[in-house]
Design an enzyme around this catalytic site. Sequence first.
Site, PDB file in Angstrom:
ATOM      1  N   HIS B 457      12.073  25.558   5.412  1.00 37.46           N
ATOM      2  CA  HIS B 457      11.540  24.720   6.503  1.00 37.46           C
ATOM      3  C   HIS B 457      12.267  23.371   6.603  1.00 37.46           C
ATOM      4  O   HIS B 457      13.028  23.011   5.741  1.00 37.46           O
ATOM      5  CB  HIS B 457      10.024  24.566   6.413  1.00 37.46           C
ATOM      6  CG  HIS B 457       9.491  23.879   5.201  1.00 37.46           C
ATOM      7  ND1 HIS B 457       8.169  23.539   5.069  1.00 37.46           N
ATOM      8  CD2 HIS B 457      10.079  23.469   4.049  1.00 37.46           C
ATOM      9  CE1 HIS B 457       7.976  22.954   3.904  1.00 37.46           C
ATOM     10  NE2 HIS B 457       9.109  22.899   3.274  1.00 37.46           N
ATOM     11  N   GLU B 458      12.042  22.708   7.729  1.00 36.49           N
ATOM     12  CA  GLU B 458      12.742  21.444   8.044  1.00 36.49           C
ATOM     13  C   GLU B 458      14.267  21.595   8.015  1.00 36.49           C
ATOM     14  O   GLU B 458      14.973  20.691   7.566  1.00 36.49           O
ATOM     15  CB  GLU B 458      12.333  20.332   7.061  1.00 36.49           C
ATOM     16  CG  GLU B 458      10.925  19.819   7.229  1.00 36.49           C
ATOM     17  CD  GLU B 458      10.747  18.995   8.503  1.00 36.49           C
ATOM     18  OE1 GLU B 458      11.747  18.561   9.079  1.00 36.49           O
ATOM     19  OE2 GLU B 458       9.593  18.833   8.908  1.00 36.49           O
ATOM     20  N   GLY B 459      14.743  22.728   8.492  1.00 41.90           N
ATOM     21  CA  GLY B 459      16.187  22.975   8.494  1.00 41.90           C
ATOM     22  C   GLY B 459      16.582  23.734   7.239  1.00 41.90           C
ATOM     23  O   GLY B 459      16.495  23.195   6.138  1.00 41.90           O
TER      24      GLY B 459
END
Lengths: 610, 610
Positions: B457-459
């Site tokens: 998550h978050e890239g």
Amino acid sequence: MSLRNTLDFLLYDWLQVQQLSERSRYADHGRETFDAVLDTCERIAADKFAPFNRLVDTQEPHFDGEKVVLPQATYDARQAYADSGMLSAAQDYALGGMQLPFVVESAANTFFAKASISIGSNMLTTGNANLLMAHGTPLQQQVFAHNEFNGRFTGTMCLSEPQAGSSLSDVATRAVPDGADFEADPLGARYRLRGNKMWISSGDHELSENIVHLVLAKVPDASGKLVPGVKGISLFIVPKKLVDSQGQLTGERNDVALAGLNHKLGWRGTTNTLLNFGEGQYPVRGSAGAIGYLVGQVGDGLRCMFHMMNEARIAIGMAATMLGQAGYEASLEYAKNRPQGRPLGAGGKDAAAPQVAIFGHADVRRMLLAQKTYCEGALALNLLAARLVDEQHTGGEGSAAEAKLLLEVLTPIAKSWPSEWCLEANSLAIQIHGGYGYTRDFPVEQYWRDNRLNMIHEGTHGIQANDLLGRKVRMQDGAGLKLLTQRIEATAAQAQQQPELAGLAQQLQAAWQVVLSTTEQAWQWGDANRTLANAVPYMQGFGHVVLAWIWLDVASAVVASSGAALDAKAQGRLACAQFFFRYELPKIGAWLQVVQTGDTTCVDLIDEGF
Amino acid sequence: MSLRNTLDFLLYDWLQVQQLSERSRYADHGRETFDAVLDTCERIAADKFAPFNRLVDTQEPHFDGEKVVLPQATYDARQAYADSGMLSAAQDYALGGMQLPFVVESAANTFFAKASISIGSNMLTTGNANLLMAHGTPLQQQVFAHNEFNGRFTGTMCLSEPQAGSSLSDVATRAVPDGADFEADPLGARYRLRGNKMWISSGDHELSENIVHLVLAKVPDASGKLVPGVKGISLFIVPKKLVDSQGQLTGERNDVALAGLNHKLGWRGTTNTLLNFGEGQYPVRGSAGAIGYLVGQVGDGLRCMFHMMNEARIAIGMAATMLGQAGYEASLEYAKNRPQGRPLGAGGKDAAAPQVAIFGHADVRRMLLAQKTYCEGALALNLLAARLVDEQHTGGEGSAAEAKLLLEVLTPIAKSWPSEWCLEANSLAIQIHGGYGYTRDFPVEQYWRDNRLNMIHEGTHGIQANDLLGRKVRMQDGAGLKLLTQRIEATAAQAQQQPELAGLAQQLQAAWQVVLSTTEQAWQWGDANRTLANAVPYMQGFGHVVLAWIWLDVASAVVASSGAALDAKAQGRLACAQFFFRYELPKIGAWLQVVQTGDTTCVDLIDEGF
């Protein structure tokens, strides 16, 4: 499919197992019969195992107060496996077996491992029975082993105790002679056992008529004390239900009681138990203790138990490999079907263009090729190890001795390397799935959880590493290491004749020289503690070079068996070899350097510094 | 405790955060007030978070047909966090905030992350409100952000869609003006949104009065088409329940509907949802679509959203770090108390001697020191990044610009490195526990499962790597890389004055030169696809050298702040630095080599070869 294609290549083009039919034991066999076994197992695994892999994860074994409850699918899968004849695949025709080579049995079992590693636990039953065939009396074989081969009984191995996991010398289960006539029992010298055994897979269930526990315990000396160390350990058959000398249940429950089910991170389809032996829950025949029958000699238990260790460790390596393979296949399928993003064009990305499948992205291909390389390399190594087991059992005298020696050195790698790197493969399979891979709607998270066990059971990573650096590379003045050196040199020599592989051959030779010199340097301190402080990094470096050897040998067979034009699968195998030499082999420097310098950073730090 | 001791050293001895009180914004602060915040958070985390970490794993969020059901413990934990004032810790006094530096806020939040990463999701609420403080109108700030800071409302970020995960340019949620007077709404230009958003953390629950969704959507052009690419993306506030301009609920439910809860491998205390916007489940004010209020300008949505990205990525890095730290503390405790085996003596092992705690075994110490090194190194990096955020916001002009630039380069590492290596730490924590670590009776398997999310998550790792190699090291003619080079050189220069560290300083300089030359070589092909094919190995090598820099800088502070005799904790920190340079830094060769050669093994293999 992908796995079958790989197995076919490795068995027939690389290991040439069809040549085993020249040996009298396998005279009825050939590629046709081997293929038939593979076909059958592939089909049963697809029908009875794979569809229920998630089910056995979510419907964990539980105890209803009287018995362990398992899903119906587990019963069906076990029955189908027993009906296939695979439990006795390697046994004599006279026992109803198929006289199948172990390497083919191992290859056939990969389908089950890939489909659902935890729904079955047949390896333990076969291993248990094999041990009795080697060390049991004729009647013990007939009553216990034969009924395991035919599916009536299942088997366990009871080594660990709550206070003694890796440290078997601390086994505290006691076995005392059962009455004055204890030696007269036809099933073997009869003892009464008391103690607790931990981590017993398939330790309790209703899948079979009976459960044959093989239990390590100590016989007290005249003063009632247990002999310290592993030399005091003996081995006993302790059936869950007592049987007569015909193998029929007598109707008496033995005093083996389920004390608890372990609730695990993964591998949930298999019961894993804490068992109490002789604690009085099921008093039997008027005195205390669970009834057990001695196998082999008093004090010789660990040697007997280790009989099945090489095969068990290969099976664990194969389990890890197949969990990796399952993740590879799932993530390859996902990558081909998941549209996301666009390739970079000359002028950057064209946002108006349709999305492409993520299979087109370089980083996804890298994660796929890494998985393929880890898993197929591990598969090749484990099949080679299984082939060495056959050589040990049916080869000529010199060849059998060599196989035994080589197997000693390779077994720690065959067990540890897949446990580490096919777990990494499973992590890459999750990564390819992105957020979806982190959900239980896709199978890859379960593979990753299941696979985490393999670095722990059947000897932890640390145990394997101590075995390798502390014993295997030094035994018989390094004879095993010398033999492995010969094999590696032979592969390199052959590959040097193949223009596309000559460069890899030189890399392999250079890397192996580093391993050899590191092995020398490792023992220069005259302090085993200092040497073994870095046993795990040593094993990691050693393992990576072994895999480089395996990949070069496989690549050499690819080139040798291909015409001028390589087909897609051959290109895939060569790409794996290249990937391994370019992306993986250079990692060995970091691991081996600390061995060479005898680094003591970790042991030197005072306790309060942590 | 271990973590607090480390935080104290890193904050006060290494980063000297007490000096921030010289700045007007922090004039009321100093070590005393910072310590008070740390004390409070440590206590609340121990009382309201840690005891319930397993509970929120086993009692997953579920939907009862009307609402999402969460355990009472989750309500209590959220309330305690809101009551602590941490939601607005960094805000102005005028808003009820504490005007706390971000680095201290981050340090204080580590206690909650370590105690239970999934019970809270306060980072999203704070981040959401911070974004509105930067890009919202005064009324949007007052109605939405202020009520997030005071705990009435919670917030989400709605970026991904089922068909668009990492590829935000493919966002298909549509936003159309809501009536002729759409621009006259005091809460902002009013639109109607229709679309589906996936992976929305805390997307539905009853924890707060209202949920403020920040939603990326596209406004169709005159012909009704969506603009391809990220330039067409706008940002909207879409509250779950409509509010008036005083921030009071109007009693109208907005058309935001829970379409499904994601069932995850870990991080189970936080709801993770698929949300339908404007699909008609809760029709509102007589026309179709969910009501949303534009934030900033049409087409400027992604830039606004990225406002919170650096801080969010630091928070993810910190989450990964604290999961690692939790595993380290648990396995250290276990190792000190678990007897097993004996040390090797001069004559081998004495089986009759009592067992020792496994803390005495070299391999266990190696696994402990590796964890400590990964986790405390990652913690230092993330605290440094947080300190740079403060510098960017409150430093002098030149210093702020430098901080911003350095942060750009370091953020992909601050996010990715802990995600990878503190996950590895969790695996080592399991390994130290042996079979027990594989059961759910011990906490370490949950930490490992929870931590696996952080590479996604978050890239994802791949996104971070492309950002680093494709953008961050090249931006402004490599200005960020040059600045990092200066900082690394400064650390090396200082360490070279310290005899015990001079050797490490030389190693760091040499390793950094390899990174610099690799960066040059990476772009020599004139083919971004070829370069970025190895972006992840590049990031791994780059990250390891950054951590070597961090450890050397920390070690230098240890030496500088210690007298002639190093105390145990100082010895521990120096041992970590040594461990990193000896066991970890040599790994960079394998990663960077494929970047230097522009290896194309993975992209060259034809599709059918996989």
